[in-house]
Scaffold this active site. Structure first.
Site, PDB file in Angstrom:
ATOM      1  CB  SER A   6      -0.913   0.011   1.229  1.00 23.31           C
ATOM      2  OG  SER A   6      -1.603   1.237   1.315  1.00 23.31           O
ATOM      3  CG  HIS A  31      -3.991  -1.219  -2.237  1.00 24.33           C
ATOM      4  ND1 HIS A  31      -5.024  -1.887  -2.852  1.00 24.33           N
ATOM      5  CD2 HIS A  31      -4.556  -0.485  -1.235  1.00 24.33           C
ATOM      6  CE1 HIS A  31      -6.161  -1.601  -2.244  1.00 24.33           C
ATOM      7  NE2 HIS A  31      -5.914  -0.746  -1.263  1.00 24.33           N
ATOM      8  CG  ASP A  33      -5.497   2.897   0.331  1.00 27.93           C
ATOM      9  OD1 ASP A  33      -6.405   2.139  -0.055  1.00 27.93           O
ATOM     10  OD2 ASP A  33      -4.539   2.511   1.025  1.00 27.93           O
ATOM     11  CG  MET A  35      -8.471   7.295   1.975  1.00 23.46           C
ATOM     12  SD  MET A  35      -7.778   6.797   3.564  1.00 23.46           S
ATOM     13  CE  MET A  35      -6.121   7.447   3.436  1.00 23.46           C
ATOM     14  CG  HIS A  64      -9.403   0.868  -1.659  1.00 21.45           C
ATOM     15  ND1 HIS A  64      -9.019   0.523  -0.376  1.00 21.45           N
ATOM     16  CD2 HIS A  64     -10.774   0.900  -1.633  1.00 21.45           C
ATOM     17  CE1 HIS A  64     -10.083   0.369   0.375  1.00 21.45           C
ATOM     18  NE2 HIS A  64     -11.166   0.597  -0.359  1.00 21.45           N
ATOM     19  CG  MET A  66     -11.295   3.712   0.873  1.00 16.36           C
ATOM     20  SD  MET A  66     -10.224   3.366   2.291  1.00 16.36           S
ATOM     21  CE  MET A  66      -8.645   3.839   1.603  1.00 16.36           C
ATOM     22  CG  MET A 135     -12.262  -2.306   3.446  1.00 17.97           C
ATOM     23  SD  MET A 135     -10.566  -1.943   2.923  1.00 17.97           S
ATOM     24  CE  MET A 135      -9.854  -1.269   4.428  1.00 17.97           C
ATOM     25  CG  PHE A 141      -6.427   6.476  10.194  1.00 19.72           C
ATOM     26  CD1 PHE A 141      -5.654   7.631  10.109  1.00 19.72           C
ATOM     27  CD2 PHE A 141      -7.786   6.605  10.449  1.00 19.72           C
ATOM     28  CE1 PHE A 141      -6.229   8.878  10.286  1.00 19.72           C
ATOM     29  CE2 PHE A 141      -8.365   7.846  10.628  1.00 19.72           C
ATOM     30  CZ  PHE A 141      -7.583   8.992  10.547  1.00 19.72           C
ATOM     31  N   GLY A 142      -3.668   3.469   8.203  1.00 22.51           N
ATOM     32  CA  GLY A 142      -2.829   2.290   8.190  1.00 22.51           C
ATOM     33  C   GLY A 142      -2.447   1.889   9.610  1.00 22.51           C
ATOM     34  CG  ASP A 173      -6.569  -2.609   2.372  1.00 21.90           C
ATOM     35  OD1 ASP A 173      -5.613  -2.545   3.161  1.00 21.90           O
ATOM     36  OD2 ASP A 173      -6.956  -1.633   1.692  1.00 21.90           O
ATOM     37  N   GLY A 174      -5.807  -4.641   5.293  1.00 22.85           N
ATOM     38  CA  GLY A 174      -5.835  -4.172   6.674  1.00 22.85           C
ATOM     39  C   GLY A 174      -5.240  -5.149   7.661  1.00 22.85           C
ATOM     40  CB  SER A 196       2.762  -0.733   8.531  1.00 16.40           C
ATOM     41  OG  SER A 196       1.805  -1.680   8.958  1.00 16.40           O
TER      42      SER A 196
END
Length: 214
Positions: A6, A31, A33, A35, A64, A66, A135, A141-142, A173-174, A196
């Site tokens: 990500s 990936h 994101d 937002m 992605h 969001m 998800m 938030f990561g 994801d997550g 991360s």
């Protein structure tokens, strides 16, 4: 198993180098994101950011979205170089039309569901999508902890795909690491989004190797 680091966890002051590093380490997708601070309580980069890095990389850009009312931005995201465009079923009243909009632009279309959204909310469009994103944390938030109960949805999606001969990939994801990644694989996932765990690892090639090995 495909690995999609990500970009949200990359060093924004060193973005091109960081992305090249994970490409060299064996990443399959990047990936990305998007937002808006409304659909999720955070802001991130827009299409103009990854449009600038698109010419340097051949790997799949997995975007992605969001954001509320994603239909308004799908064309911009496509033009910026996305290969897969994933939108949330919770973010639009017209999910089928939005999926068709993505496909008409020649892109692969994905649908995402939050931890509190059941698989039944997207069953009617599973035959139309190329990817389903589950998800496994609340988005925005990561670095969050994996929600174990979301694995049930991964299993459900794998069963539906097999029974009805659908062709979508299942992406999670997550909170992905070598332990939760193994659980996702066993549940039927095809793509792991890892932020991360990959970008903060002292050896990114080893991080991706660990995930692929699982």
């Amino acid at each position: 198993m495909k690995i999609a680091p990500s970009m949200l966890s990359a060093d924004f002051s060193n973005l091109k180098v960081d992305i090249q590093d994970v490409v060299d380490a064996g990443a399959d997708y990047l990936h990305i994101d998007l937002m808006d601070g409304k659909f999720v309580p955070n802001l991130s980069f827009g299409p103009m950011v990854y449009q600038r890095i698109r010419p340097f990389f051949d790997l799949t850009f997995d975007v992605h979205m969001m954001i509320d009312s994603p239909e308004s931005y799908i064309e911009d995201v496509s033009n910026a170089g996305a290969d897969i465009i994933t939108i949330h079923v919770e973010a639009t009243n017209h999910i089928h039309r939005a999926i068709q909009q993505i496909k008409q632009l020649g892109k692969k279309a994905g649908v995402a569901i939050n931890p509190g959204t059941p698989v039944s909310a997207i069953e009617s469009i599973l035959s139309d999508v190329d990817l389903v994103l589950v998800m496994t944390v609340n988005p925005g938030f990561g670095g969050q902890s994996f929600i174990d109960t979301t694995l049930t949805k991964v299993k459900q999606l794998a069963v539906i795909r097999k029974e009805l001969d659908y062709q979508y990939e299942i992406e999670v994801d997550g909170g992905v690491n070598e332990t939760t990644g193994k659980q996702c694989l066993e549940a039927g996932a095809d793509v792991l989004v890892a932020g991360s765990f990959v970008f903060n690892h002292s050896n990114r090639q080893e991080a991706i190797r660990l995930l692929k090995a699982e």
